[in-house]
Design an enzyme around this catalytic site. Structure first.
Site, PDB file in Angstrom:
ATOM      1  N   GLY A 208      -0.432  -4.466   0.908  1.00  0.00           N
ATOM      2  CA  GLY A 208      -1.521  -4.385   0.272  1.00  0.00           C
ATOM      3  C   GLY A 208      -1.418  -5.305  -1.094  1.00  0.00           C
ATOM      4  O   GLY A 208      -2.854  -5.821  -1.472  1.00  0.00           O
TER       5      GLY A 208
ATOM      6  N   GLU B 290       5.714  -5.505   7.663  1.00  0.00           N
ATOM      7  CA  GLU B 290       5.335  -4.343   8.313  1.00  0.00           C
ATOM      8  C   GLU B 290       5.808  -4.094   9.551  1.00  0.00           C
ATOM      9  O   GLU B 290       5.991  -2.832  10.188  1.00  0.00           O
ATOM     10  CB  GLU B 290       3.796  -4.285   8.473  1.00  0.00           C
ATOM     11  CG  GLU B 290       2.896  -4.204   7.263  1.00  0.00           C
ATOM     12  CD  GLU B 290       2.993  -5.510   6.117  1.00  0.00           C
ATOM     13  OE1 GLU B 290       2.362  -5.456   5.108  1.00  0.00           O
ATOM     14  OE2 GLU B 290       3.679  -6.481   6.699  1.00  0.00           O
TER      15      GLU B 290
ATOM     16  N   ASP C 242      -1.137  -6.453   8.160  1.00  0.00           N
ATOM     17  CA  ASP C 242      -2.687  -6.149   8.018  1.00  0.00           C
ATOM     18  C   ASP C 242      -3.318  -6.751   6.892  1.00  0.00           C
ATOM     19  O   ASP C 242      -2.791  -7.821   6.544  1.00  0.00           O
ATOM     20  CB  ASP C 242      -3.005  -4.522   8.234  1.00  0.00           C
ATOM     21  CG  ASP C 242      -2.452  -3.841   6.902  1.00  0.00           C
ATOM     22  OD1 ASP C 242      -1.464  -4.224   6.350  1.00  0.00           O
ATOM     23  OD2 ASP C 242      -3.175  -2.819   6.586  1.00  0.00           O
TER      24      ASP C 242
ATOM     25  N   GLY D  30       0.774  -1.265   0.062  1.00  0.00           N
ATOM     26  CA  GLY D  30       0.066  -0.152  -0.037  1.00  0.00           C
ATOM     27  C   GLY D  30       0.861   1.223  -0.031  1.00  0.00           C
ATOM     28  O   GLY D  30       2.056   1.056   0.472  1.00  0.00           O
TER      29      GLY D  30
END
Length: 386
Positions: A145, A168, A176, A97
């Site tokens: 993402g 991350e 996530d 992302g």
């Protein structure tokens, strides 16, 4: 039949590609299409094709792309027989992302810190509950993402260029996009290991770890795509048959063992501890070269992210995808209120000095109250609801 989650209506004009062209030119045009909108949407008969089109940014996912894909995918679920998603270029499916834009906006109080994660997670949920085959071609880097755009779908195809990771904890965030759902289900505590260390899986390892469902030689991807698009009214078993054919014919790393195979017993033993401190203690007692290497890796990660991630993966083992995403949304908002996410993005993606100054600087400084705050409910009007 899998229940379809509640979907938030997103009003935005959908950008697409005209398909008034000769079928024989389709593969060539697709390979050359590397300018224009950030995401290309093609209606090909009763099939849908999504092409992530930011090759210079390694097809990183931004809010505009989410808002383009989401309503179209809703529409296609009702009038298409399958959907294929891929990225332009040979380097990346989707490298993650656009967290740099998120942190820049967060410093200014921009609502992107709420909007991006909220809308991205609705898209992740939609992918995970589609009732038609969804085929992700994981050719190249697939992180963050990009994992959310693929791993919850019915089929994931790795190539010799595939590189999968959830890194991350190195930027003060956590794995996530539903990481708390799929990672604990990998087995053998391999998911916990991947989540905490950000270890990279390459090529056939993406399949052997249970992330991909099939492999295909990269050079054969255009042929695979066209074969799928020529299926008349495919059921999942028809798609499986095509994918199995290409999978069985794939030549890369065919006789190569899983690179983590020698360490699976150690991963299961060390990463089954009920705390990050327990994992570190077991690695220290192990004392092998592999253990020392992972101790060094963990020492560089955000202490807060490590503890949040451990708790996230532990809880996620007993939650549905929707429950995991709701939990993760709470965590994103806490990260955006805190220090380490901004500092990690600065050190890794902006200044690139690779020297983040974490606060707290060690695991001892991350107390139980901090973790409880991260997982505590948001105000009712901010909660992610399905």
């Amino acid at each position: 039949m899998v229940a379809i989650c509640h979907r938030m209506t997103i009003l935005q004009k959908i950008l697409g590609c005209s398909l008034q062209r000769h079928q024989s030119l389709v593969p060539l045009v697709r390979r050359m299409c590397s300018s224009g909108p950030d995401v290309l949407l093609e209606d090909i008969g009763n099939k849908g094709l999504i092409t992530l089109n930011r090759p210079k940014a390694l097809n990183a996912l931004n809010l505009g792309m989410v808002r383009t894909i989401y309503p179209k995918l809703q529409e296609w679920e009702n009038n298409k027989s399958l959907v294929i998603i891929k990225g332009v270029g040979e380097k990346a499916f989707c490298a993650g992302g656009d967290v740099r834009s998120i942190t820049e906006g967060g410093k200014k109080g921009d609502p992107i810190t709420k909007d991006f994660f909220r809308e991205e997670y609705y898209l992740n949920c939609l992918i995970g509950t589609l009732e038609i085959p969804y085929i992700a071609l994981l050719d190249g880097i697939t992180m963050g993402g990009g994992v959310g755009l693929s791993v919850h779908g019915m089929f994931r195809i790795a190539t010799e260029r595939s590189l999968f990771a959830m890194p991350e904890t190195a930027i003060g965030l956590f794995p996530d996009v539903g990481g708390s759902h799929f990672l604990p289900r990998i087995g053998g505590n391999l998911g916990m290991y991947l989540a905490l260390t950000g270890h990279r899986l390459k090529g056939r390892d993406v399949l052997k770890a249970g992330v991909a469902t099939h492999v295909c030689d990269a050079v054969k991807l255009p042929e695979l795509e066209d074969t799928l698009l020529k299926l008349e009214n495919p059921y999942p078993e028809d798609v499986s048959e095509v994918l199995n054919d290409f999978h069985n014919a794939a030549t890369f790393e065919k006789d190569k063992d899983f690179s983590l195979k020698p360490f699976l017993p150690q991963i299961e033993e060390c990463f089954s501890a009920d705390s990050v401190e327990g994992i570190i203690d077991r690695l220290q007692k192990d004392g092998s070269e592999w253990a020392l290497k992972n101790l060094s890796i963990l020492s560089k990660m955000s202490p807060t992210s490590l503890k949040v991630t451990h708790e996230q993966i532990t809880r996620g083992a007993d939650l549905t995808l929707q429950e995991c995403l709701a939990m993760e949304y709470r965590l994103t908002q806490r990260c955006c209120e805190d220090h380490d996410f901004y500092e990690g993005v600065r050190a890794v993606l902006v200044d690139k000095d690779q020297k983040p100054s974490w606060n707290p600087a060690n695991l001892e400084g991350v107390d139980t109250k901090t973790i409880e705050r991260y997982f505590s409910p948001l105000p009712p009007d901010m909660e992610l609801k399905f």
